[in-house]
Enzyme design. Sequence first.
Site, PDB file in Angstrom:
ATOM      1  N   HIS A  14      -9.166   4.640   1.942  1.00 26.80           N
ATOM      2  CA  HIS A  14      -9.076   3.358   2.634  1.00 26.80           C
ATOM      3  C   HIS A  14      -8.931   2.224   1.625  1.00 26.80           C
ATOM      4  O   HIS A  14      -9.592   2.220   0.594  1.00 26.80           O
ATOM      5  CB  HIS A  14     -10.356   3.174   3.457  1.00 26.80           C
ATOM      6  CG  HIS A  14     -10.319   2.069   4.453  1.00 26.80           C
ATOM      7  ND1 HIS A  14      -9.461   2.047   5.516  1.00 26.80           N
ATOM      8  CD2 HIS A  14     -11.073   0.935   4.557  1.00 26.80           C
ATOM      9  CE1 HIS A  14      -9.677   0.969   6.241  1.00 26.80           C
ATOM     10  NE2 HIS A  14     -10.646   0.270   5.673  1.00 26.80           N
ATOM     11  N   SER A  28      -7.006  -2.778   7.464  1.00 27.35           N
ATOM     12  CA  SER A  28      -8.332  -2.514   8.015  1.00 27.35           C
ATOM     13  C   SER A  28      -8.617  -3.515   9.141  1.00 27.35           C
ATOM     14  O   SER A  28      -7.881  -3.557  10.116  1.00 27.35           O
ATOM     15  CB  SER A  28      -9.381  -2.569   6.902  1.00 27.35           C
ATOM     16  OG  SER A  28     -10.606  -2.032   7.335  1.00 27.35           O
ATOM     17  N   GLU A  31      -8.402   8.434   4.167  1.00 27.26           N
ATOM     18  CA  GLU A  31      -9.135   7.236   4.592  1.00 27.26           C
ATOM     19  C   GLU A  31     -10.646   7.395   4.486  1.00 27.26           C
ATOM     20  O   GLU A  31     -11.358   6.487   4.060  1.00 27.26           O
ATOM     21  CB  GLU A  31      -8.776   6.902   6.045  1.00 27.26           C
ATOM     22  CG  GLU A  31      -7.361   6.450   6.272  1.00 27.26           C
ATOM     23  CD  GLU A  31      -7.170   4.962   6.060  1.00 27.26           C
ATOM     24  OE1 GLU A  31      -8.126   4.291   5.623  1.00 27.26           O
ATOM     25  OE2 GLU A  31      -6.058   4.472   6.329  1.00 27.26           O
TER      26      GLU A  31
END
Length: 516
Positions: A428, A213, A324
């Site tokens: 995610h 990230s 995600e």
Amino acid sequence: MIRRIAVALTALAATLLVPASAQASSGDPVVRTEAGLVRGEVTAEGRQFLGIPYAQPPVGRLRWTAPRAVRPWQGVREARDFGNKCAQTASWDPGYEQPAHTEDCLDLNVYVPEGAGRRAVLVWFHGGGLTAGAGQDVVPDAFARQTGTVVVTVNYRLGALGFLATTGLDDEARDGVSGNFGMLDQQAALRWVSANVSRFGGDPGRVTIAGESAGGRSVCTQLASPTGKGLFRAGIIESGAYDDCAARPHGTAVTEGADFARKLGCDTVACLRGKSAADILAAQGDYDWGPVVGGRFLPRQPSAALAQGAAAGVPVMNGANQDEGRLFAFARFDLAGTPLTAEQYPAVMRQEFGEEVLRSYPLAAQPSPTIAYATAFGDMLFACPALRLDGVLAGRGPVYAYEFADRTGPPFASLRNVGTDFDFGATHVNEVQYLFKHFGLESPLNAEQRTLSRQMVQYWGSFVRGGAPRADGQPAMPPGTGQVLSLRTASAGGNAVSTTVHGAHRCNLWDSAAVS
């Protein structure tokens, strides 16, 4: 003068106390760094050294300045506990339920497997939107043992304290551009690694930077930075190509910085430096804190710099997760107590993405409106930018592409505390628990998921050691573009090279939107 002589003698004494030969001993928990001795501890996985400072505390007059070399210390410094987290607001992550107001936080952690030899090194930059998180978010001791690598995790300044740009701070900067303090911290940590990691059994010539990230975005940024050249030989970007790794234009960053200063009632740098960390956090709000383009650190946008060869010859492993967007859609709708309804879906999609996207993501093709929205959001923000980055990098050096696609896995640690039956799939952050202990916790993986975890550790480890990403009995991660290694459990089809990921994420649609 007397103080400087005393400091020099202290450093010399540290050198004499621990001969270089002693540092190679896997059972010796004391290591001599350039600044002094540190005492770690022996664990079931090897040795670990926690909370080692790599720069002076950025407090007082050093707030919003480039990191400065850490001062030597006397005696043996205990390195058995994590250092302070950099200042940040509270979150739902384990251990972050209370805000952190400490700015004395520029520490790193070193994990060393048993045995001698010069080992490849992985340096991990944590995620958290560049406003949250810490090096301690992952405990990579088992990864270090299984891969035979040294792993370093890093704290760096966050939010306004890490990325504020103002005209006053520009005036203080040598190149006239402020706002990259957190990124400069990362480079200071890499310089520490270059100077010290050999004392922990690492090879400073084989350093891979990695992150997930915001940590992956950090890697993308460091690849594009001319001041980072020579500090690493490879990079791993996990879900970090969002916004095509874009940095803030300098003018935009300064304008936002002026607005931030007005919130605090300040029109000078001195006034800003007089505010408490709590005041800074209260004012930093929803600004897009992140790197600033311009100046020596980042002369050009990362995508342009990489396209023009900024990271030529540097191998990169780059990927994203299949689902995600589900984490973000859940947080926006379901966690807030307002799940997206079928009646609301068309209006929300038209407002945020437009009519063509609404037609491309029909509600009937998805199990719920929230997941339908999440699919479009994830494709736009993560999946397709990752594939575009592959194309940018492919002509400049080896690039290996993956997609984490295990929809069977448990939600990562923070989400397990929420108490929901929402289907997060391969969302995610969810791949991190397959590589490391996330927030120090063992993940409740079943037998198939543990097998996938071992395979992923092998893929990542072989890349860090300097080869192509491979795992025993599994397909190699493909180089170049057009092919992606899909990572799945055996019952879901197993790991396989795919040529359909681009189409599955409707990237023709999103690529044309990015160009326009």
